[in-house]
Design an enzyme around this catalytic site. Structure first.
Site, mmCIF file in Angstrom:
data_model
loop_
_atom_site.group_PDB
_atom_site.id
_atom_site.type_symbol
_atom_site.label_atom_id
_atom_site.label_comp_id
_atom_site.label_asym_id
_atom_site.label_seq_id
_atom_site.Cartn_x
_atom_site.Cartn_y
_atom_site.Cartn_z
ATOM 1 N N ARG A 1 25.922 -41.877 15.941
ATOM 2 C CA ARG A 1 25.413 -43.239 15.742
ATOM 3 C C ARG A 1 26.559 -44.233 15.510
ATOM 4 O O ARG A 1 27.682 -43.975 15.897
ATOM 5 C CB ARG A 1 24.373 -43.217 14.612
ATOM 6 N N HIS B 1 21.187 -35.145 6.601
ATOM 7 C CA HIS B 1 20.751 -36.341 7.323
ATOM 8 C C HIS B 1 19.773 -35.920 8.398
ATOM 9 O O HIS B 1 20.038 -34.976 9.149
ATOM 10 C CB HIS B 1 21.940 -37.073 7.952
ATOM 11 N N TYR C 1 13.751 -40.880 12.976
ATOM 12 C CA TYR C 1 13.415 -40.127 11.766
ATOM 13 C C TYR C 1 12.083 -39.380 11.865
ATOM 14 O O TYR C 1 11.668 -38.749 10.887
ATOM 15 C CB TYR C 1 13.406 -41.071 10.558
ATOM 16 N N HIS D 1 27.237 -43.984 3.076
ATOM 17 C CA HIS D 1 28.371 -44.642 3.725
ATOM 18 C C HIS D 1 29.058 -45.664 2.827
ATOM 19 O O HIS D 1 30.036 -46.295 3.240
ATOM 20 C CB HIS D 1 27.887 -45.333 5.007
ATOM 21 N N ALA E 1 21.518 -44.790 3.328
ATOM 22 C CA ALA E 1 22.657 -45.672 3.617
ATOM 23 C C ALA E 1 23.731 -45.607 2.534
ATOM 24 O O ALA E 1 24.900 -45.939 2.802
ATOM 25 C CB ALA E 1 22.162 -47.106 3.782
ATOM 26 N N ASN F 1 14.987 -46.029 1.461
ATOM 27 C CA ASN F 1 14.183 -46.122 2.690
ATOM 28 C C ASN F 1 13.613 -44.787 3.174
ATOM 29 O O ASN F 1 12.887 -44.747 4.162
ATOM 30 C CB ASN F 1 14.975 -46.804 3.816
ATOM 31 N N SER G 1 18.825 -37.687 11.008
ATOM 32 C CA SER G 1 19.357 -38.043 12.334
ATOM 33 C C SER G 1 20.767 -37.476 12.505
ATOM 34 O O SER G 1 21.400 -37.039 11.540
ATOM 35 C CB SER G 1 19.389 -39.567 12.488
ATOM 36 N N GLU H 1 24.594 -31.969 1.697
ATOM 37 C CA GLU H 1 24.273 -33.310 2.202
ATOM 38 C C GLU H 1 23.428 -33.148 3.466
ATOM 39 O O GLU H 1 23.823 -32.405 4.372
ATOM 40 C CB GLU H 1 25.594 -34.021 2.542
HETATM 41 C C1 DQA Z 1 20.126 -41.041 7.197
HETATM 42 C C2 DQA Z 1 21.239 -41.669 8.025
HETATM 43 C C3 DQA Z 1 21.788 -42.910 7.343
HETATM 44 O O1 DQA Z 1 22.829 -43.478 8.104
HETATM 45 C C4 DQA Z 1 20.684 -43.940 7.174
HETATM 46 O O2 DQA Z 1 21.176 -45.062 6.485
HETATM 47 C C5 DQA Z 1 19.488 -43.374 6.502
HETATM 48 C C6 DQA Z 1 19.028 -42.037 6.883
HETATM 49 C C7 DQA Z 1 19.465 -39.843 7.928
HETATM 50 O O3 DQA Z 1 18.706 -39.134 7.272
HETATM 51 O O4 DQA Z 1 19.685 -39.635 9.117
HETATM 52 O O5 DQA Z 1 18.833 -44.038 5.691
HETATM 53 O O6 DQA Z 1 20.669 -40.549 5.991
#
Ligand code: DQA
Length: 144
Positions: free
Chosen positions: A107, A100, A22, A80, A77, A10, A102, A98
């Site tokens: 969350r 992210h 995002y 997780h 995702a 995604n 967000s 790693e």
């Molecule tokens: C993410 C956070 C994940 O929980 C989510 O499923 C994503 C994007 C982020 O970049 O904040 O697809 O990795």
């Protein structure tokens, strides 16, 4: 020096998916931003995005065979859920950050587990696209 920049499911929908979380910029804009930064530093980069877990495992293994110096990964995702991605990163032992976009720690409960984190030298959250730049700089700094 060569970095692999890997994005999971995604993340090709950046700019479209939940802009409140995002941002409004596209995946192509993300690649451009990182690419310009790394080019200025003389660092090679391989960019990859996939919605498929096994393809992401294959790319991590490719990073090993192509002698990458570092991996920046936003597993989306799969962060997780995926022990396969964790095992791939543990296999190749390439310094990994790693990322992210967000602030995952603020969350839902189901986002609080990260398997990938167990193989990462560092985790960066909640800094938007800048998080990827910070991740690259961390890996480049470690090489100096
Ligand atoms: C993410 C956070 C994940 O929980 C989510 O499923 C994503 C994007 C982020 O970049 O904040 O697809 O990795």
């Amino acid at each position: 020096m060569k970095l692999y920049i890997i994005n999971g499911p995604n993340l090709n929908m950046l700019g479209v998916r939940e802009p409140d979380k995002y941002g409004s910029e596209s995946y192509d804009a993300l690649v451009k931003k990182i690419s310009e930064h790394l080019t200025a530093l003389g660092v090679d980069a391989v960019f990859y995005q996939s919605n498929h877990e096994g393809d992401l495992v294959d790319k991590i293994q490719e990073a090993y065979f192509e002698k990458a110096d570092g991996i920046v990964i936003n597993p989306g995702a799969y962060t997780h859920t995926s022990i396969a991605l964790l095992d791939a990163l543990l296999s190749v032992k390439i310094p990994t950050v790693e990322v992210h976009i967000s602030k995952v720690e603020e969350r839902e409960d189901f986002r609080q587990i990260s398997y990938v984190r167990l193989a990462a030298a560092k985790t960066i959250t909640g800094r938007g696209f800048q998080g990827y730049i910070d991740a690259c700089d961390f890996l480049i700094g470690g090489k100096k």
